[in-house]
Design a protein around this motif. Sequence first.
Motif, PDB file in Angstrom:
ATOM      1  N   THR A  42     -16.825  73.965 102.687  1.00 12.17           N
ATOM      2  CA  THR A  42     -16.574  73.240 101.437  1.00 12.17           C
ATOM      3  C   THR A  42     -17.691  72.238 101.173  1.00 12.17           C
ATOM      4  O   THR A  42     -18.156  71.555 102.087  1.00 12.17           O
ATOM      5  N   ARG A  44     -18.617  68.729  99.444  1.00 11.75           N
ATOM      6  CA  ARG A  44     -17.960  67.502  98.992  1.00 11.75           C
ATOM      7  C   ARG A  44     -18.857  66.769  97.989  1.00 11.75           C
ATOM      8  O   ARG A  44     -20.080  66.876  98.060  1.00 11.75           O
ATOM      9  N   ASP A  45     -18.234  65.996  97.101  1.00 15.51           N
ATOM     10  CA  ASP A  45     -19.034  65.227  96.148  1.00 15.51           C
ATOM     11  C   ASP A  45     -19.705  64.032  96.816  1.00 15.51           C
ATOM     12  O   ASP A  45     -20.755  63.567  96.380  1.00 15.51           O
ATOM     13  N   TYR A  51     -12.451  62.744  99.167  1.00 18.17           N
ATOM     14  CA  TYR A  51     -13.560  63.291  98.389  1.00 18.17           C
ATOM     15  C   TYR A  51     -13.047  64.362  97.421  1.00 18.17           C
ATOM     16  O   TYR A  51     -11.923  64.862  97.553  1.00 18.17           O
ATOM     17  N   GLU A  52     -13.890  64.685  96.459  1.00 19.75           N
ATOM     18  CA  GLU A  52     -13.608  65.777  95.528  1.00 19.75           C
ATOM     19  C   GLU A  52     -14.372  67.021  95.977  1.00 19.75           C
ATOM     20  O   GLU A  52     -15.495  66.925  96.473  1.00 19.75           O
ATOM     21  N   LYS A  53     -13.774  68.181  95.792  1.00 21.18           N
ATOM     22  CA  LYS A  53     -14.416  69.437  96.150  1.00 21.18           C
ATOM     23  C   LYS A  53     -15.457  69.804  95.089  1.00 21.18           C
ATOM     24  O   LYS A  53     -15.135  69.988  93.921  1.00 21.18           O
ATOM     25  N   GLY A  83     -23.797  69.296  96.876  1.00 16.58           N
ATOM     26  CA  GLY A  83     -22.671  68.682  97.566  1.00 16.58           C
ATOM     27  C   GLY A  83     -22.999  68.478  99.032  1.00 16.58           C
ATOM     28  O   GLY A  83     -24.026  68.940  99.535  1.00 16.58           O
TER      29      GLY A  83
END
Length: 347
Positions: A42, A44-45, A51-53, A83
Amino acid sequence: MKRFRQQFLLCLSICILLFLSACNRGRGRVLEVAYVSGVQATLRDHVAAVYEKAGVVKNGERVEVLDHDRRFVKVRTADGTTGWMEQRYLVSQEVFDQIQKLTADNQNDPVQARGVTRNDTNLHVEPGRDTEHLYQISSGDKLSLLKRDTAEKPGAVAALSRSTSHSAVPGSKKNEQDQKPAPVIEDWWLVRDAHNRVGWVLARMIDLDVPLDVAQYAEGQRIVAFFVLNQVQDGDKKVAQYLTVLSEPKDGLPFDFNQIRVFTWNVKRHRYETAYRERMEGVLPVTVSQENFEKEGVLPAFVIRVKDDNGNVAERKYKLNTPIVRRVLAPGEQPVRTVSRKAKRRR
């Protein structure tokens, strides 16, 4: 004064723009190229517990590394998505190049057997559990087996036998040396997967796709490789005849196999029979072909490579004129006479 103020503001604006431009270039500067070694990771921001994906990267995908932060790296994908992801899911360009070279160097190697993976497993650049890997192979994937090798199992030692431990004499230096724990040696296979990628896989993670009608005659030995020599007609169906090479059922042996067996199909009894067997210390690869033997016509032939006591390797050729297997001597080669056990006892 007014004109001076305008010039000052203009210069200040230019400086700010140049500074912002430099900052943006720094943020987007590519530090290195890497490849995703995990099945999926994944993006991450930002690096934080919450965190946001930002996106997802998959196994083998190429990414550009933009920044580092302890165990995380900031990457940019081919479609421009950026990201943060964990560093442990990436390998370097060097590892990717090693896999590419391994694939190119072994693209035309003869296939020694077919098999399927027992579980998800890694495709390594060298034999060994601690060696680098890039691609992951899913459970049940089909593989072509090319070469065998061995490597030590990290952190594991072979257990001493009871007879060895009981026979030790306290205080004897020789016995202390003899009882030194030996490393555990594991077998590895160089394989080609369904995507034409080549790498090393732990042998115990592969099940050979040997036909059951032949596998049942292994007699407790391990079938290392197998080959279809030809097919014979039995009624309305064709049945394959096989060459198998076998070894003792354990890893770490100094040879690839120590026995060959040829299975031919008896069309009267509708079953496989052992047409030929021989013991030797052999090394892969084994090659199979069809050759013209003049009066006998075109017959299946196979070449095995045999190691002598000095470690020298020589080739032996055989032909199958069903159900008889015979050596094919090279020009000037003399047949080696073997003495039967009965003859030895008479002497």
